[in-house]
Design an enzyme around this catalytic site. Sequence first.
Site, PDB file in Angstrom:
ATOM      1  N   ASP A   1       0.825  -1.218   0.000  1.00 44.88           N
ATOM      2  CA  ASP A   1       0.000   0.000   0.000  1.00 44.88           C
ATOM      3  C   ASP A   1       0.856   1.264   0.000  1.00 44.88           C
ATOM      4  O   ASP A   1       0.598   2.213   0.758  1.00 44.88           O
ATOM      5  CB  ASP A   1      -0.950  -0.025   1.206  1.00 44.88           C
ATOM      6  CG  ASP A   1      -1.893  -1.217   1.148  1.00 44.88           C
ATOM      7  OD1 ASP A   1      -2.340  -1.575   0.040  1.00 44.88           O
ATOM      8  OD2 ASP A   1      -2.185  -1.809   2.211  1.00 44.88           O
TER       9      ASP A   1
ATOM     10  N   LYS B   1      -0.259  -8.306  -2.507  1.00 47.20           N
ATOM     11  CA  LYS B   1      -1.653  -7.823  -2.560  1.00 47.20           C
ATOM     12  C   LYS B   1      -1.629  -6.349  -2.939  1.00 47.20           C
ATOM     13  O   LYS B   1      -0.975  -5.541  -2.283  1.00 47.20           O
ATOM     14  CB  LYS B   1      -2.332  -8.030  -1.205  1.00 47.20           C
ATOM     15  CG  LYS B   1      -3.808  -7.680  -1.217  1.00 47.20           C
ATOM     16  CD  LYS B   1      -4.446  -7.942   0.126  1.00 47.20           C
ATOM     17  CE  LYS B   1      -4.228  -6.815   1.114  1.00 47.20           C
ATOM     18  NZ  LYS B   1      -4.888  -5.540   0.770  1.00 47.20           N
TER      19      LYS B   1
ATOM     20  N   LYS C   1     -11.727  -4.999  -3.310  1.00 47.94           N
ATOM     21  CA  LYS C   1     -12.929  -5.118  -2.459  1.00 47.94           C
ATOM     22  C   LYS C   1     -14.184  -4.920  -3.319  1.00 47.94           C
ATOM     23  O   LYS C   1     -15.028  -4.058  -3.033  1.00 47.94           O
ATOM     24  CB  LYS C   1     -12.907  -4.112  -1.307  1.00 47.94           C
ATOM     25  CG  LYS C   1     -11.720  -4.239  -0.390  1.00 47.94           C
ATOM     26  CD  LYS C   1     -12.046  -4.882   0.914  1.00 47.94           C
ATOM     27  CE  LYS C   1     -10.851  -5.214   1.762  1.00 47.94           C
ATOM     28  NZ  LYS C   1      -9.619  -4.478   1.632  1.00 47.94           N
TER      29      LYS C   1
ATOM     30  N   ILE D   1     -23.054  -4.805  -8.588  1.00 44.58           N
ATOM     31  CA  ILE D   1     -23.980  -5.765  -9.199  1.00 44.58           C
ATOM     32  C   ILE D   1     -23.167  -6.777 -10.014  1.00 44.58           C
ATOM     33  O   ILE D   1     -22.010  -6.502 -10.372  1.00 44.58           O
ATOM     34  CB  ILE D   1     -25.019  -5.055 -10.106  1.00 44.58           C
ATOM     35  CG1 ILE D   1     -24.312  -4.290 -11.241  1.00 44.58           C
ATOM     36  CG2 ILE D   1     -25.905  -4.131  -9.269  1.00 44.58           C
ATOM     37  CD1 ILE D   1     -25.263  -3.765 -12.308  1.00 44.58           C
TER      38      ILE D   1
ATOM     39  N   GLY E   1      -4.177  -7.685   9.448  1.00 43.80           N
ATOM     40  CA  GLY E   1      -4.324  -7.145  10.798  1.00 43.80           C
ATOM     41  C   GLY E   1      -3.111  -7.418  11.663  1.00 43.80           C
ATOM     42  O   GLY E   1      -3.093  -7.106  12.854  1.00 43.80           O
ATOM     43  N   VAL E   2      -2.068  -8.001  11.052  1.00 43.74           N
ATOM     44  CA  VAL E   2      -0.835  -8.300  11.794  1.00 43.74           C
ATOM     45  C   VAL E   2       0.005  -7.029  11.926  1.00 43.74           C
ATOM     46  O   VAL E   2       0.133  -6.259  10.978  1.00 43.74           O
ATOM     47  CB  VAL E   2      -0.025  -9.387  11.043  1.00 43.74           C
ATOM     48  CG1 VAL E   2       1.380  -9.526  11.616  1.00 43.74           C
ATOM     49  CG2 VAL E   2      -0.761 -10.725  11.089  1.00 43.74           C
ATOM     50  N   GLY E   3       0.562  -6.823  13.094  1.00 37.09           N
ATOM     51  CA  GLY E   3       1.492  -5.704  13.273  1.00 37.09           C
ATOM     52  C   GLY E   3       0.791  -4.404  13.563  1.00 37.09           C
ATOM     53  O   GLY E   3       0.312  -4.179  14.679  1.00 37.09           O
TER      54      GLY E   3
ATOM     55  N   GLY F   1      -2.330  -4.601  15.378  1.00 36.79           N
ATOM     56  CA  GLY F   1      -2.267  -5.239  16.695  1.00 36.79           C
ATOM     57  C   GLY F   1      -2.269  -6.751  16.713  1.00 36.79           C
ATOM     58  O   GLY F   1      -2.050  -7.354  17.764  1.00 36.79           O
TER      59      GLY F   1
END
Length: 213
Positions: free
Chosen positions: A12, A34, A62, A66, A167-169, A172
Site C-alpha cells: 500500500d 496484494k 474489495k 452488481i 491485521g498483523v502488526g 495489533g
Amino acid sequence: MEKKTRVILALDVTSREDALRVVGAVKDYVDAIKLNWPLILAVGPEIIREMSGFKDVICDLKIADIPNINRLIVEQAVSRGASAVICHGFTGEDSVRACVEAAKGQVFVVTEMSHPGGKQYTAPVADRLAALAKSVGARGIVAPATRPERIVALRKIIDNLEIISPGVGAQGGKASDAIRAGADYIIVGRTIYESTDPATAARKLVDEVKEVV
Ligand code: BMP
C-alpha cells in the site's frame, strides 16, 4: 500461489519507486503481493502486470457491485495479470458468483474485517459470508488476525478453503496467533513497507510463522 513463507505483502505504497524498492527487498520472503486501490490509483492499473513479474498478485479491489460490474472489474484485473481477486460478500450470492466465474474460482471473500469498525456490521454476518464463499466455490476468505478466535470459528464453516488474514502488526494482531488459529497466510503491509529495513521486518515475520507451522 506459493505456500512457502505464508506471508502476503500488502503493498500500500503510493509510488512506483517505493513499490519496486519494497518488492525488491522482500520478494524472497513473501508468497504473493496484494495490491489495493492506493497504489493502483497512484500509478495506474499496469502496476498489476509489473508486480505479477515478481510474485502472484492478489487484486484487493474489495469488489462490491452488481454482478455485471463485478464481472467487468474482475476481467480487467485478470487481463492485467492478477492471479486472484478480493470481493465483498454482502452484495449477495449472484454478485459473488459473478466474481468467482470471471476469476475461475480465484476469489477471496471478505468476512469479518480486522479493524475495530469491522465488529459493527461485518462481524454479525461473517459466518454467513463465509458459508457463502464456500457454497459459490470461492478459493477462500479474508479473516481478521486481530481476532484469532474468529479465524478458528470461520475455519469450521469453510472447511478446506483458504484463509488469508490481515491485521498483523500495525493493527495489533500477531502473525503466529493467526497461523495457529488456522490462517493459511498472513497479510502484512505497514510493518514491512514502513520499516527502515523491510527485508529484516519481513524475515522476522517469516521466522515467527515458521515456529508454528
Ligand atoms: P496493514 O498491515 O498496513 O494494516 O495493512 C493491512 C492490509 O490488509 C490493507 O491492504 C487492507 O486493505 C487489508 N485488509 C485489512 O486490513 N483488513 C480487512 O479486514 C481486510 C483487508 O483486506
